[in-house]
Write a protein that holds these residues in place. Structure first.
Motif, PDB file in Angstrom:
ATOM      1  N   LYS A 125     -16.780   6.869   7.982  1.00 10.70           N
ATOM      2  CA  LYS A 125     -16.586   7.184   6.591  1.00 10.70           C
ATOM      3  C   LYS A 125     -15.567   8.200   6.415  1.00 10.70           C
ATOM      4  N   MET A 126     -15.758   9.257   7.231  1.00  4.89           N
ATOM      5  CA  MET A 126     -14.629  10.430   7.204  1.00  4.89           C
ATOM      6  C   MET A 126     -13.321   9.813   7.616  1.00  4.89           C
ATOM      7  N   ALA A 127     -13.202   9.010   8.765  1.00  7.11           N
ATOM      8  CA  ALA A 127     -12.104   8.294   8.861  1.00  7.11           C
ATOM      9  C   ALA A 127     -11.501   7.586   7.819  1.00  7.11           C
ATOM     10  N   GLN A 128     -12.073   6.793   7.200  1.00  5.57           N
ATOM     11  CA  GLN A 128     -11.448   6.268   6.078  1.00  5.57           C
ATOM     12  C   GLN A 128     -10.903   7.185   4.872  1.00  5.57           C
ATOM     13  N   VAL A 129     -11.963   8.210   4.434  1.00  6.39           N
ATOM     14  CA  VAL A 129     -11.394   9.305   3.680  1.00  6.39           C
ATOM     15  C   VAL A 129     -10.201   9.774   4.020  1.00  6.39           C
ATOM     16  N   GLY A 130     -10.070  10.396   5.247  1.00  5.20           N
ATOM     17  CA  GLY A 130      -9.021  10.954   5.695  1.00  5.20           C
ATOM     18  C   GLY A 130      -7.765  10.042   5.640  1.00  5.20           C
ATOM     19  N   HIS A 131      -8.024   8.788   6.169  1.00  7.70           N
ATOM     20  CA  HIS A 131      -6.648   7.812   6.042  1.00  7.70           C
ATOM     21  C   HIS A 131      -6.280   7.476   4.822  1.00  7.70           C
ATOM     22  N   LYS A 132      -7.161   7.264   3.894  1.00 10.59           N
ATOM     23  CA  LYS A 132      -6.755   7.020   2.323  1.00 10.59           C
ATOM     24  C   LYS A 132      -5.935   8.309   1.830  1.00 10.59           C
ATOM     25  N   GLU A 133      -6.565   9.293   1.967  1.00 10.72           N
ATOM     26  CA  GLU A 133      -5.680  10.639   1.526  1.00 10.72           C
ATOM     27  C   GLU A 133      -4.304  10.825   2.036  1.00 10.72           C
ATOM     28  N   LEU A 134      -4.329  10.641   3.581  1.00 12.36           N
ATOM     29  CA  LEU A 134      -3.038  10.829   4.197  1.00 12.36           C
ATOM     30  C   LEU A 134      -1.989   9.722   3.730  1.00 12.36           C
ATOM     31  N   MET A 135      -2.413   8.601   3.703  1.00  7.55           N
ATOM     32  CA  MET A 135      -1.550   7.470   3.454  1.00  7.55           C
ATOM     33  C   MET A 135      -1.078   7.714   1.602  1.00  7.55           C
ATOM     34  N   ARG A 136      -1.738   8.465   0.865  1.00 12.69           N
ATOM     35  CA  ARG A 136      -1.372   8.704  -0.378  1.00 12.69           C
ATOM     36  C   ARG A 136      -0.290   9.885  -0.448  1.00 12.69           C
ATOM     37  N   VAL A 137      -0.444  10.971   0.296  1.00  7.90           N
ATOM     38  CA  VAL A 137       0.600  11.855   0.396  1.00  7.90           C
ATOM     39  C   VAL A 137       1.644  11.536   1.208  1.00  7.90           C
ATOM     40  N   MET A 138       1.554  10.971   2.163  1.00 10.87           N
ATOM     41  CA  MET A 138       2.526  10.140   3.165  1.00 10.87           C
ATOM     42  C   MET A 138       3.675   9.549   2.151  1.00 10.87           C
ATOM     43  N   ASN A 139       3.247   8.446   1.296  1.00 10.97           N
ATOM     44  CA  ASN A 139       3.821   7.668   0.258  1.00 10.97           C
ATOM     45  C   ASN A 139       4.619   8.418  -0.270  1.00 10.97           C
ATOM     46  N   ALA A 140       3.924   9.469  -0.939  1.00 11.63           N
ATOM     47  CA  ALA A 140       4.435  10.340  -2.009  1.00 11.63           C
ATOM     48  C   ALA A 140       5.548  11.232  -1.611  1.00 11.63           C
ATOM     49  N   ALA A 141       5.551  11.696  -0.047  1.00 14.99           N
ATOM     50  CA  ALA A 141       6.547  12.473   0.471  1.00 14.99           C
ATOM     51  C   ALA A 141       7.805  11.686   1.115  1.00 14.99           C
ATOM     52  N   GLY A 142       7.624  10.488   1.033  1.00 18.09           N
ATOM     53  CA  GLY A 142       8.711   9.648   1.446  1.00 18.09           C
ATOM     54  C   GLY A 142       8.537   8.951   2.788  1.00 18.09           C
ATOM     55  N   TYR A 143       7.327   9.141   3.369  1.00 19.33           N
ATOM     56  CA  TYR A 143       7.095   8.779   4.789  1.00 19.33           C
ATOM     57  C   TYR A 143       6.972   7.212   4.986  1.00 19.33           C
ATOM     58  N   THR A 144       7.252   6.689   6.159  1.00 20.87           N
ATOM     59  CA  THR A 144       6.917   5.129   6.383  1.00 20.87           C
ATOM     60  C   THR A 144       5.965   5.478   7.486  1.00 20.87           C
ATOM     61  N   VAL A 145       4.715   5.032   7.389  1.00 22.92           N
ATOM     62  CA  VAL A 145       3.705   5.175   8.348  1.00 22.92           C
ATOM     63  C   VAL A 145       3.691   4.058   9.349  1.00 22.92           C
ATOM     64  N   GLU A 146       3.849   4.188  10.578  1.00 31.06           N
ATOM     65  CA  GLU A 146       3.990   3.195  11.592  1.00 31.06           C
ATOM     66  C   GLU A 146       2.427   2.256  11.603  1.00 31.06           C
ATOM     67  N   THR A 147       2.506   1.153  11.921  1.00 32.11           N
ATOM     68  CA  THR A 147       1.326   0.421  12.029  1.00 32.11           C
ATOM     69  C   THR A 147       1.223  -0.124  13.280  1.00 32.11           C
ATOM     70  N   GLN A 148       2.079  -0.043  14.296  1.00 31.26           N
ATOM     71  CA  GLN A 148       1.863  -0.377  15.529  1.00 31.26           C
ATOM     72  C   GLN A 148       0.930   0.481  16.215  1.00 31.26           C
ATOM     73  N   GLY A 149      -0.091  -0.297  17.104  1.00 33.49           N
ATOM     74  CA  GLY A 149      -1.043   0.614  17.739  1.00 33.49           C
ATOM     75  C   GLY A 149      -0.669   0.688  19.248  1.00 33.49           C
ATOM     76  N   PHE A 150      -1.216  -0.096  20.105  1.00 29.18           N
ATOM     77  CA  PHE A 150      -0.931  -0.036  21.569  1.00 29.18           C
ATOM     78  C   PHE A 150       0.549  -0.354  21.917  1.00 29.18           C
ATOM     79  N   PRO A 151       1.015   0.835  22.715  1.00 29.48           N
ATOM     80  CA  PRO A 151       2.493   1.000  22.913  1.00 29.48           C
ATOM     81  C   PRO A 151       3.020  -0.159  23.985  1.00 29.48           C
ATOM     82  N   ASN A 152       4.241  -0.388  24.145  1.00 32.44           N
ATOM     83  CA  ASN A 152       4.741  -1.069  25.025  1.00 32.44           C
ATOM     84  C   ASN A 152       4.917  -0.280  26.453  1.00 32.44           C
ATOM     85  N   VAL A 153       3.969  -0.247  27.435  1.00 29.53           N
ATOM     86  CA  VAL A 153       4.175   0.645  28.581  1.00 29.53           C
ATOM     87  C   VAL A 153       4.762  -0.112  29.683  1.00 29.53           C
TER      88      VAL A 153
END
Length: 305
Positions: free
Chosen positions: A277-305
């Motif tokens: 639940k806390m992860a969901q709350v934190g992610h929602k708030e961060l996405m809100r403020v990231m979008n407002a600040a002009g960030y593009t949030v990357e969605t790729q997870g596991f890297p190409n090692v």
């Protein structure tokens, strides 16, 4: 500008206060964090130290290792001892393509000792701070030379806690030791987060978006209560559930062109504050403020090692 969102497993398992740990596996921790939208996770005590074991777990969860804590002792011990202890971590982090190792000073720290009140934290003299900062710089340069940069974590109850201590450390250290700016720890210490970003943005390489509960912190008796007491009382939480203005904080990072990881590190009681639940709350708030600040949030997870 690009940003990546990660979490720390301390929301699920607390290394210092076992009673603040949820009975979940590493795989379940990663699954919950990823389902909330986070693509990175910092290393915790339930992570394997063998990259051959860790990589399949990260791949299955579609998560990248986005950092991890190293308990440094340079305020008291020599470079060679710390080099020996960090070398296996460097090798592991390189093998899994992690961005950095978080350097946390535990020498003279009372952060893990519940019997030591906050007011008794060690204070370095001006000369000691100069020597210490130069020593950490040399260590940071050596680690970067090994292929894995450090990021220095100022921390409550440690020798670099207050804003003026951070300023002194940054003044006497060099570019060889980048900075991890932790909003929650600086606010807990009475510092001005926006001013610290303005002053040190050129060296900031990693960010912890830890929120605080101002009422808990203001109610502490620092001559009697410890850092761990504060944690147990709920001093920390995720963005969107606390007292800090992360819209202003993230905007200030954007103003200075910061790109990279924003990691939610919020240790609290998982029974009172379920990690998913806390992860969901934190992610929602961060996405809100990231979008407002002009960030593009990357969605790729596991890297190409």
């Amino acid at each position: 500008m690009k940003a990546k969102l990660g979490m720390s497993p301390i929301a699920w398992w607390n290394d210092d206060l076992v009673e603040l740990s949820d009975d979940v596996s590493l795989e379940e921790c990663l699954r919950q964090s990823r389902s909330a939208g986070f693509t990175g996770m910092e290393k915790g005590r339930r992570f394997p130290d063998d990259p051959e074991v860790m990589l399949p777990i990260l791949k299955a969860a579609d998560v990248t290792l986005c950092g991890g804590w190293f308990s440094g002792t340079l305020v008291d011990e020599d470079l060679s001892a710390n080099k020996r202890r960090i070398q296996p971590m460097i090798d592991l982090f390189k093998a899994v393509n992690a961005p950095c190792i978080v350097y946390g000073e535990v020498g003279r720290s009372i952060q893990g000792d519940r019997s030591k009140p906050l007011a008794t934290k060690a204070v370095l003299s001006d000369d000691e701070m100069k020597v210490y900062a130069r020593k950490v710089t040399e260590f940071g340069e050596w680690c970067a030379g090994q292929g894995m940069p450090l990021s220095y974590h100022h921390h409550m109850a440690a020798v670099v806690q207050f804003e003026h201590e951070l300023d002194a450390f940054m003044n006497h250290s060099g570019e060889g030791i980048p900075l991890l700016l932790d909003a929650g720890h600086l606010a807990f210490a009475g510092g001005d987060v926006l001013r610290a970003i303005d002053n040190h943005h050129k060296r900031i390489s990693h960010v912890h978006v830890k929120d605080i509960r101002r009422g808990v912190i203001d109610g502490l008796d620092r001559k009697r209560q410890s850092f761990l007491d504060a944690v147990a009382l709920g001093a920390f939480t995720v963005p969107g559930d606390g007292s800090l203005d992360f819209a202003a904080i993230v905007q200030r990072f954007a103003d200075h062109g910061y790109e990279g990881w924003f990691v939610v590190e919020a240790e609290q009681d998982p029974k009172k504050n379920p990690p998913l639940k806390m992860a969901q709350v934190g992610h929602k708030e961060l996405m809100r403020v990231m979008n407002a600040a002009g960030y593009t949030v990357e969605t790729q997870g596991f890297p190409n090692v």
